[in-house]
Scaffold this motif. Structure first.
Motif, PDB file in Angstrom:
ATOM      1  N   UNK A 189      39.346  42.994  44.128  1.00 16.08           N
ATOM      2  CA  UNK A 189      40.178  41.817  44.382  1.00 16.08           C
ATOM      3  C   UNK A 189      41.576  42.194  44.856  1.00 16.08           C
ATOM      4  N   UNK A 190      42.131  43.263  44.307  1.00 17.57           N
ATOM      5  CA  UNK A 190      43.453  43.689  44.743  1.00 17.57           C
ATOM      6  C   UNK A 190      43.430  44.180  46.188  1.00 17.57           C
ATOM      7  N   UNK A 250      35.907  37.031  42.015  1.00 18.20           N
ATOM      8  CA  UNK A 250      36.577  37.050  40.717  1.00 18.20           C
ATOM      9  C   UNK A 250      35.735  36.350  39.649  1.00 18.20           C
ATOM     10  N   UNK A 251      35.814  36.804  38.382  1.00 20.81           N
ATOM     11  CA  UNK A 251      35.095  36.145  37.285  1.00 20.81           C
ATOM     12  C   UNK A 251      35.582  34.710  37.115  1.00 20.81           C
ATOM     13  N   UNK A 252      34.695  33.768  36.787  1.00 19.42           N
ATOM     14  CA  UNK A 252      35.102  32.364  36.661  1.00 19.42           C
ATOM     15  C   UNK A 252      36.284  32.146  35.728  1.00 19.42           C
ATOM     16  N   UNK A 281      27.537  45.274  40.166  1.00 21.96           N
ATOM     17  CA  UNK A 281      28.547  46.325  40.253  1.00 21.96           C
ATOM     18  C   UNK A 281      29.941  45.818  39.899  1.00 21.96           C
ATOM     19  N   UNK A 282      30.303  44.648  40.403  1.00 20.36           N
ATOM     20  CA  UNK A 282      31.655  44.143  40.137  1.00 20.36           C
ATOM     21  C   UNK A 282      31.783  43.550  38.736  1.00 20.36           C
ATOM     22  N   UNK A 342      36.987  47.418  36.053  1.00 17.32           N
ATOM     23  CA  UNK A 342      37.755  48.160  37.065  1.00 17.32           C
ATOM     24  C   UNK A 342      37.284  47.814  38.475  1.00 17.32           C
ATOM     25  N   UNK A 343      35.970  47.760  38.746  1.00 19.90           N
ATOM     26  CA  UNK A 343      35.533  47.418  40.113  1.00 19.90           C
ATOM     27  C   UNK A 343      36.019  46.059  40.581  1.00 19.90           C
TER      28      UNK A 343
END
Length: 378
Positions: free
Chosen positions: A22-23, A157-159, A238-239, A16-17
């Motif tokens: 990112x949004x 963002x995650x890779x 956290x993210x 969610x974080x």
């Protein structure tokens, strides 16, 4: 910036974080899209032309029978439209240095604030000079936010999901463009001050971006580059989510930052070497040729373009709305396909579609022009 094949299976999932962060960052695209959509529509509103370009309005009232393509040939109107892009370029150049010192989050906050100020100045404009000053502020805001937002998305963002998250920025641009054209369609029916409402509502996406930038953290990569290692590790944890092992990704960020420091001196000279030349050529060619296709100009001036080929005012604005819907559909499709099928295939498909559509559009305009000449002669 974190990355590398070794990290494709690390970096956690869609928490969610990370989605919220990112949004909120991608919402910076709203201000760019809104301005692209709103300016072209406002430029053909009678009350707006009467206020700032009365000479142009007189030519429009006489009709397009004599010169269908040059009705809007006006230096002051050109200054109104181009001042934003000129100062957008200045803002981008300034932001590239400010970003390294203050971070991505601070630059997005500055960009949103400048855009907010520009929107308010434009809404209250009493003369052409005030209108252009507002456009200059909008341009600086776009330059700052446009430089920092895509980098922010790539670094947070995650890779595994990076391509999809980066595509959120152009998606928000298209949403802003669509919303702007819907607003123009409604405000065109408001006499005298409808254009002020269109320009002033740009403050809404700007306020969204300012609020978003105020609440999201800076990127771990940016924090590491500024020596804040502990804060960077906490933000990354956290993210990515509690319990996720971020050791490999954080080590990669540290290594990338160290490499960046070692190679900072002479970087511009080094990129001109033979081994880097193909990357340099492609990095320059893609954006240059994309803009030379005229797709951005077509989107910006779409209501005026539709108007000059014979559409009525409402039909011209509706054409711009349909263009915005098609744009959103294309971005959603490419966003889902990007990480699955790769960037190269999307470039080929996009290029083929653009070539086909541009050729068809040119043939239609040529036939229309020929028909108008026949009607005038007869």
């Amino acid at each position: 910036m974190p990355g590398g094949a070794s990290l494709l299976n690390s970096g956690g999932g869609l928490t969610v974080p990370v989605v919220v962060t990112c949004l909120m960052a991608a919402s910076g695209g709203l201000i760019f899209g809104y301005d692209i959509g709103i300016s072209g529509g406002v430029s053909e509103m009678e009350a707006f032309l009467k206020k700032f370009f009365p000479g142009l309005l007189k030519r429009t009232a006489r009709g397009a029978s004599k010169d269908v393509y040059c009705i809007y040939n006006n230096q002051a109107l050109t200054a109104f439209t181009s001042s934003l892009y000129a100062f957008g370029m200045v803002g981008t150049l300034l932001a590239s240095r400010v970003t390294r010192r203050l971070g991505r989050q601070a630059v997005m906050l500055i960009g949103g604030s400048l855009f907010l100020a520009g929107a308010l100045v434009n809404a209250a404009a009493a003369n052409l000079a005030m209108l252009i000053v507002g456009r200059m502020l909008l341009g600086l805001g776009l330059g700052f936010s446009g430089q920092a937002t895509p980098v922010y998305l790539a670094e947070v963002s995650p890779p595994r999901w990076r391509g999809g998250f980066i595509s959120a920025f152009p998606l928000f641009i298209s949403i802003g463009y669509l919303v702007a054209n819907l607003i123009n369609y409604g405000t065109s029916r408001i006499p005298d001050w409808g254009w002020r409402l269109s320009l002033g509502l740009a403050a809404v996406p700007a306020a969204v971006m300012v609020a978003g930038a105020a609440f999201i953290p800076d990127t771990p990569s940016s924090l590491v580059l500024r020596g804040k290692h502990d804060v960077a590790r906490a933000v990354l944890q956290r993210v990515r989510g509690k319990g996720v092992d971020i050791g490999a990704e954080f080590a990669d960020i540290l290594a990338a930052a160290e490499s960046d420091r070692r190679n900072e001196e002479g970087a511009f000279r080094r990129i001109l070497r033979r081994e880097y030349r193909p990357y340099l050529v492609m990095a320059v060619a893609f954006p240059v040729f994309l803009n030379l296709t005229g797709v951005a100009v077509t989107a910006f001036f779409s209501p005026i373009l539709f108007r000059t080929v014979g559409f009525e005012s409402d039909a011209a604005l509706m054409g711009a709305i349909i263009l915005g819907l098609m744009n959103i559909g294309g971005i959603l499709a490419s966003g889902f396909a990007m990480d699955r099928y790769g960037r190269k295939l999307l470039f080929i498909i996009g290029g083929a579609l653009m070539f086909t559509c541009q050729a068809y559009k040119s043939s239609c305009l040529h036939m229309l022009h020929s028909l108008l000449l026949i009607l005038i002669i007869t």
